[in-house]
Design a protein around this motif. Structure first.
Motif, short mmCIF file in Angstrom:
data_model
loop_
_atom_site.label_atom_id
_atom_site.label_comp_id
_atom_site.label_asym_id
_atom_site.label_seq_id
_atom_site.Cartn_x
_atom_site.Cartn_y
_atom_site.Cartn_z
N ALA B 94 5.98 37.25 14.27
CA ALA B 94 4.59 37.05 13.84
C ALA B 94 4.49 37.10 12.32
CB ALA B 94 3.68 38.10 14.48
N LEU B 95 5.46 37.78 11.67
CA LEU B 95 5.38 37.99 10.24
C LEU B 95 6.14 36.94 9.45
CD1 LEU B 95 5.86 41.83 10.15
CD2 LEU B 95 3.95 40.59 9.10
N CYS B 96 7.10 36.35 10.07
CA CYS B 96 8.09 35.64 9.27
C CYS B 96 8.73 34.54 10.11
CB CYS B 96 9.13 36.70 8.88
SG CYS B 96 10.40 36.15 7.80
N GLU B 97 8.81 33.32 9.57
CA GLU B 97 9.36 32.22 10.34
C GLU B 97 10.87 32.32 10.49
OE1 GLU B 97 8.15 28.24 9.45
OE2 GLU B 97 6.17 28.95 8.81
N ARG B 98 11.52 32.82 9.44
CA ARG B 98 12.97 32.90 9.54
C ARG B 98 13.33 34.09 10.44
NH1 ARG B 98 15.11 36.98 6.25
NH2 ARG B 98 13.52 37.84 4.85
N THR B 99 14.50 34.05 10.97
CA THR B 99 14.94 35.10 11.86
C THR B 99 15.25 36.36 11.06
OG1 THR B 99 15.90 33.47 13.31
CG2 THR B 99 16.65 35.73 13.59
N ASP B 180 -2.19 43.31 7.96
CA ASP B 180 -3.00 43.26 9.19
C ASP B 180 -2.19 42.69 10.34
OD1 ASP B 180 -5.19 44.37 8.03
OD2 ASP B 180 -6.13 42.43 7.51
N THR B 181 -1.41 41.65 10.04
CA THR B 181 -0.58 41.06 11.09
C THR B 181 0.40 42.09 11.63
OG1 THR B 181 -0.74 38.96 9.92
CG2 THR B 181 0.96 39.14 11.62
N LEU B 182 1.06 42.78 10.71
CA LEU B 182 2.03 43.79 11.13
C LEU B 182 1.37 44.86 11.98
CD1 LEU B 182 4.69 45.29 11.20
CD2 LEU B 182 4.31 46.03 8.84
N TRP B 186 2.32 45.34 15.87
CA TRP B 186 2.97 46.64 16.13
C TRP B 186 2.20 47.38 17.23
CZ3 TRP B 186 3.67 50.88 11.71
CH2 TRP B 186 4.39 51.97 12.23
N ARG B 187 0.88 47.41 17.08
CA ARG B 187 0.05 48.11 18.06
C ARG B 187 0.14 47.44 19.42
NH1 ARG B 187 -4.87 49.55 15.14
NH2 ARG B 187 -3.87 51.58 14.86
N LEU B 188 0.14 46.11 19.40
CA LEU B 188 0.29 45.39 20.66
C LEU B 188 1.64 45.75 21.31
CD1 LEU B 188 -0.49 43.28 22.79
CD2 LEU B 188 0.50 41.52 21.31
#
Lengths: 328, 321, 373
Positions: B94-99, B180-182, B186-188
């Motif tokens: 969700a945070l980053c396109e690269r692996t 916010d994304t993190l 994370w909570r999910l």
């Protein structure tokens, strides 16, 4: 050396409790307790007061008994869901003096005890004495205008008005402790009756070919109610014994201080236990418990009402937390 | 409204469960936890089968990848797998396109400044750090975190004395809105893990109570037991569907907060009731209940637990208090 | 009417506190399994004061004190977190005093009184936990009538790894004789055929399984009549009700939680304060209910229902304090050996051991409310 512990109900307690119970049986208290529309039953209140039941623990009335008798009386009044400001009256009699005190003792003046800043006043339209339970003690107060009639959800005739408070009354500390003991005893009394009657119902009513009480889903919640009532009752009893300075000194060298922490525990325990009992017993009664004329409603509404009265929970919380040593 | 899994989702679930039957399970979890180890073999198997990248589209498209990843994480939690599945499969993509190289651990910046136990930190190749309004990625060198002794079912690590972590150069790319994304993913992840873990704890307990006899009948036949198990089942199912809905909506903040607030509260109930109803055997290490039950309590400690999730719900629904 | 203790009792309490000052760091209440040599040596020091035989009649070497002194002693020991009350001086010795022969009293009481030997209670079995009357461990009398042979398995025994003797409840009647077919035996743990196997527990300690494979026990080591154990164990249990759940333990738990909250400056949060006030009130509840149980015993009454009520209140507040510890402790509470973690772990078994909460509720519903279930 004599035995140092005694949790039994004394003969004096049994005698006053018996007298109050007989009064309630012969004066149609049940009808008054079920009334949700009429005026406050002033005559009934006066008749109760005429028995002298408000004298125990009051300064200057040492012959009438102490907090233990008061506890027994309040528990019995609770059993009958006796309408009116029972705990407030006992608290008031610790701090009032002169003619006002005699009027309250005789049931001629009704006490309205509210919290600081409250405008909803218990029995506000019929009360003759207004008191405020503040953080620093009990204050005398006057309504700014004649209280306007308010009917509570519990069907009681309260009033609304702003109050102007004067200084803290002497003996306030004793008054608040006695108020806690009286209110916890009263709540415990109602809850005890509710558990007893609900258990009788569960022991007789049959569903699915057996009595309700044979189902653990019924009997275990009722056991939890009985346990909560016993815990609250024991604490109220301990607080009353400490107040009467009959406790030995391991609890606290100062009887009022010892009574204060136990009474704070008692009202916390009684409120929690009585409310939980109200919910659990309604669940056992099912539909019949929801009706106005049914076996539970006049008891549970009174629990809700008395549990909500002043002083608010914040007072007992600060006593309990200070006692436990938790800083602000 | 459709609560059935579609064919793709069903296939994902079946395939990860096949893999887990081979590579995970309570006996393995017990052995790994005793040694404080991470399950590198399971991690590699999940990697090889493509599960670690199951949600790689997450940051790009409006896809159902979040739900598929959630189903996978739920299954891994159910199996007691000792891998950082939620961080790897839900949070990182969700945070980053690269692996992002696994294992991945997540912590708050406060847990670094005031060194605090962090799940998987001692084994992590990548660490996602939540700052107040920022999020960054670091690659801690070996030894940056020292293992912490715990019996709560996950390997944990604490920042070693004198060690520090520096954001890696690409870490800056997490960019605006990353905090916010993190936080949300994370909570999910916590809620999803709680669901799988509760599910297994309850299943294990019910199975035992079906067998064990006292007073001439099975314990499960006592009403005092049955009704409490029913309430547990209700809480697990409610948690499951709140959580799946939040994953379906790609960690929409209000849905996530509701799911986490509910599921993490349910986790406490499940811990208490499964142990109470199992009796003495429930406290022994030979009975596998602890593999899941202890984890429920660990999950409640992260990201401010139930209290923070409830405040997040209030904020998402009614605005800041 | 008196809720407190008299001056002689208070003086005894002070003496106990003075004694315990030397054991402030013992921590044997929580972790006896790890601290047994130290706990054992404290029991020996207590024996020097004859406190292990505090309530035994003087004719058997005891001090002849009543339950109030016994309560004070073990409540203070619990508050100090020093140890749990030993079975040998309690259940075992009291049963021997009540039902043992003169020879048995001579054999066992002195060794127990001096702290020389310690016992593990062997009641529960894999298939008989709450339902003890269903137990299966078989004791068969030899043809010559001189000894019994024990065969079977016990389960979930506390401290058996460290104890010297086993207090074994075994079946001498038929399986369907339930409680009427049980007898009590003292069995040397070192006897041939006894095997103790550890059952590691979540609290870092252990319970045990105890296997009996053709263990021969002399008839001299049967306490009470054959098939007469049920009433003996019932009376022994009744003897211990006032010291089984000493409130000092939860008072100390609360104090430790409060200290931790104060240290971490967490006392301001209104939600925390509300929760803590309720916990403080519930600790008062169990303190007073504990004394009520004691008062009932002093008055010679039956404390079964009071004790069942107290057990529920005591163990639930104990666990709720522990839950608060964990909820408010953050990840640090998960670290093995930290105080919050220890308080939490040690509360785990309380609602199971000594009669589950479910059994306690059934006692209250049957004996007080007149209901089934």
């Amino acid at each position: 050396m004599t035995g140092s512990l005694d949790f039994a109900t004394s003969e004096e307690q049994q005698a006053v409790a018996g007298a109050v119970a007989r009064f309630c049986e012969t004066h149609a208290v049940e009808r008054a307790a079920r009334d949700t529309e009429g005026d406050f039953p002033l005559e009934l209140w006066r008749a109760l007061a005429a028995m002298g039941i408000f004298a125990p623990a009051a300064p200057g009335y040492e012959d009438a008994g102490g907090a233990l008798e008061l506890q027994a009386i309040c528990a019995t009044l609770g059993e009958y869901a006796f309408p009116g400001p029972v705990a407030a009256t006992y608290a008031a009699l610790q701090v009032l003096t002169g003619v006002t005190r005699e009027q309250v003792m005789a049931g001629d003046a009704l006490v309205s005890l509210s919290g600081a800043g409250d405008t909803l006043l218990p029995y506000g339209t019929v009360a003759g004495v207004f008191l405020i339970a503040g953080d620093d003690g009990i204050h005398h107060a006057e309504p700014a205008s004649a209280p306007a009639a308010v009917r509570t959800l519990g069907g009681e005739a309260w009033g609304r008005a702003a109050l102007t408070a004067s200084g803290v009354l002497k003996n306030s500390a004793r008054g608040l402790v006695i108020g806690d003991i009286a209110r916890s005893a009263y709540l415990t009394g109602i809850a005890a009756r509710l558990v007893r009657e609900t258990s009788e119902h569960a022991a007789t009513r049959k569903q699915f070919g057996k009595t309700l009480g044979e189902f653990q889903a019924v009997s275990h919640p009722l056991a939890d109610c009985a346990i909560a009532v016993a815990a609250a009752n024991t604490l109220a009893h301990a607080a009353a014994a400490a107040f009467d300075a009959r406790a030995a000194d391991d609890l606290s060298p100062d009887p009022i201080a010892a009574a204060r922490r136990l009474a704070a525990g008692a009202i916390n325990s009684a409120r929690r236990g009585a409310l939980a009992t109200a919910y659990a017993c309604h669940q056992v009664y099912g539909g019949i418990g929801m009706t106005l004329e049914g076996p539970a409603f006049h008891l549970t509404r009174r629990i809700r009402q008395v549990a909500s009265e002043a002083p608010a929970r914040s007072r007992e919380q600060s006593i309990l937390l200070a006692d436990a040593g938790l800083g602000n | 409204m459709d609560f059935d899994l579609n064919e793709d989702q069903q296939a994902v679930l079946e395939s990860v469960e096949r893999l887990l039957a081979q590579h995970a399970g309570p006996a393995r979890a017990v052995a790994l936890n005793r040694a404080g180890d991470y399950d590198h073999d399971l991690h590699a198997a999940l990697e090889a089968a493509g599960f670690n990248q199951i949600a790689r589209d997450l940051a790009r498209d409006d896809t159902l990848a979040g739900l598929e990843a959630a189903l996978t994480v739920e299954a891994i939690a159910r199996s007691g797998g000792v891998v950082a599945a939620a961080a790897q499969m839900l949070v990182a993509p969700a945070l980053c396109e690269r692996t992002i190289e696994g294992p991945v651990a997540i912590c708050t910046v406060g847990e670094l400044t005031q060194p605090t136990p962090v799940r998987f930190a001692a084994h992590a190749r990548s660490l996602l750090v939540l700052d107040d309004g920022d999020a960054y990625l670091v690659s801690p060198a070996p030894g940056t975190f020292e293992p912490v002794r715990t019996s709560f079912g996950y390997p944990m690590g604490r920042l070693s004395e004198g060690a520090s972590v520096e954001p890696d150069r690409e870490g800056q790319a997490l960019g605006a809105g990353a905090a916010d994304t993190l936080r949300n993913w994370w909570r999910l992840g916590l809620a999803v893990e709680a669901v799988g873990t509760m599910d297994a704890a309850l299943g294990h307990t019910v199975e035992y109570l079906r067998q064990r006899r006292q007073f001439g009948r099975t314990i499960g036949s006592f009403q005092a037991v049955q009704h409490r198990l029913s309430l547990c089942a209700i809480e697990v199912e409610a948690s499951r569907w709140l959580t799946r809905e939040a994953a379906f909506h790609n960690a929409q903040p209000e849905a996530v907060a509701a799911a986490a607030a509910y599921a993490l509260q349910a986790a406490d109930t499940l811990f208490t009731e499964t142990h109470q109803l199992s009796g003495a055997i429930g406290f022994t290490c030979e009975f596998d209940l602890h593999v899941w039950s202890m984890r429920l309590l660990a999950l409640r400690q992260e990201l401010g637990g139930v209290g923070a999730a409830r405040r997040a719900l209030v904020e998402a629904r009614w605005g800041a208090a | 009417m008196n809720y407190g203790f008299n001056s002689e009792e208070l003086a005894f309490r002070d003496e106990v506190r003075e004694f315990l000052a030397d054991y402030a760091d013992l921590d044997g209440f929580y972790c006896q399994g790890h601290r047994w040599p130290e706990v054992r040596s404290m029991f020996s020091a207590m024996a020097q004061k004859n406190w292990l035989a505090l309530t035994w009649p003087t004719e058997f070497g005891g001090l002849g004190k009543g339950p109030v002194h016994e309560y004070i002693l073990w409540n203070e020991v619990a508050y100090a977190r020093a140890a749990r009350n030993p079975l040998a001086a309690g259940i075992v010795a009291k049963s021997i005093i009540r039902y043992g022969t003169a020879a048995q009293r001579a054999t066992w009481l002195e060794r127990i009184r001096t702290g020389d030997i310690h016992f593990s209670l062997c009641y529960s079995e894999p298939e008989a936990g709450s339902d003890l009357a269903g137990l299966r461990l078989k004791a068969t009398l030899s043809d010559d009538g001189t000894c019994y042979e024990l065969n079977g398995q016990k389960c979930w025994q506390s401290y058996a790894q460290d104890m010297d003797f086993l207090w074994v409840l075994a079946r001498t009647g038929t399986q369907d004789s339930r409680g009427r077919g049980l007898s009590l035996f003292i069995c040397d743990k070192a006897a041939n055929g006894v095997r103790v196997a550890p059952l590691p527990t979540l609290d870092g300690d252990q319970l045990n399984e105890v296997f009996f494979d053709g263990v021969r026990v002399s008839v001299e080591q049967r306490i009470g009549d054959e098939n007469g154990a049920w009433s003996i164990i019932g009376e022994a249990l009744a003897d211990e009700r006032h010291i089984q759940f000493p409130p000092g333990r939860v008072r100390r738990d609360l104090e430790d939680l409060v200290a931790w909250l104060n240290d971490h400056d967490l006392g301001h949060d209104p939600m925390v304060r509300e929760r803590m006030a309720d916990l403080a009130a519930r600790v008062l509840e169990t303190e007073m209910l504990g004394r009520k149980v004691l008062a009932t015993m002093v008055a010679g009454g039956n404390a079964t229902v009071d004790a069942a009520m107290n057990k529920i209140i005591h163990t639930t507040v104990c666990q709720d304090i522990a839950r608060a510890v964990l909820d408010l402790g953050g990840p640090e509470a998960l670290v093995t050996g930290n105080r919050p973690e220890l308080i939490w772990r040690q509360s785990l078994t309380e609602t199971i051991g000594g009669g589950t909460s479910e059994i306690m509720r059934s006692v209250v519903s049957r004996q007080l409310l007149g209901l089934g279930g």
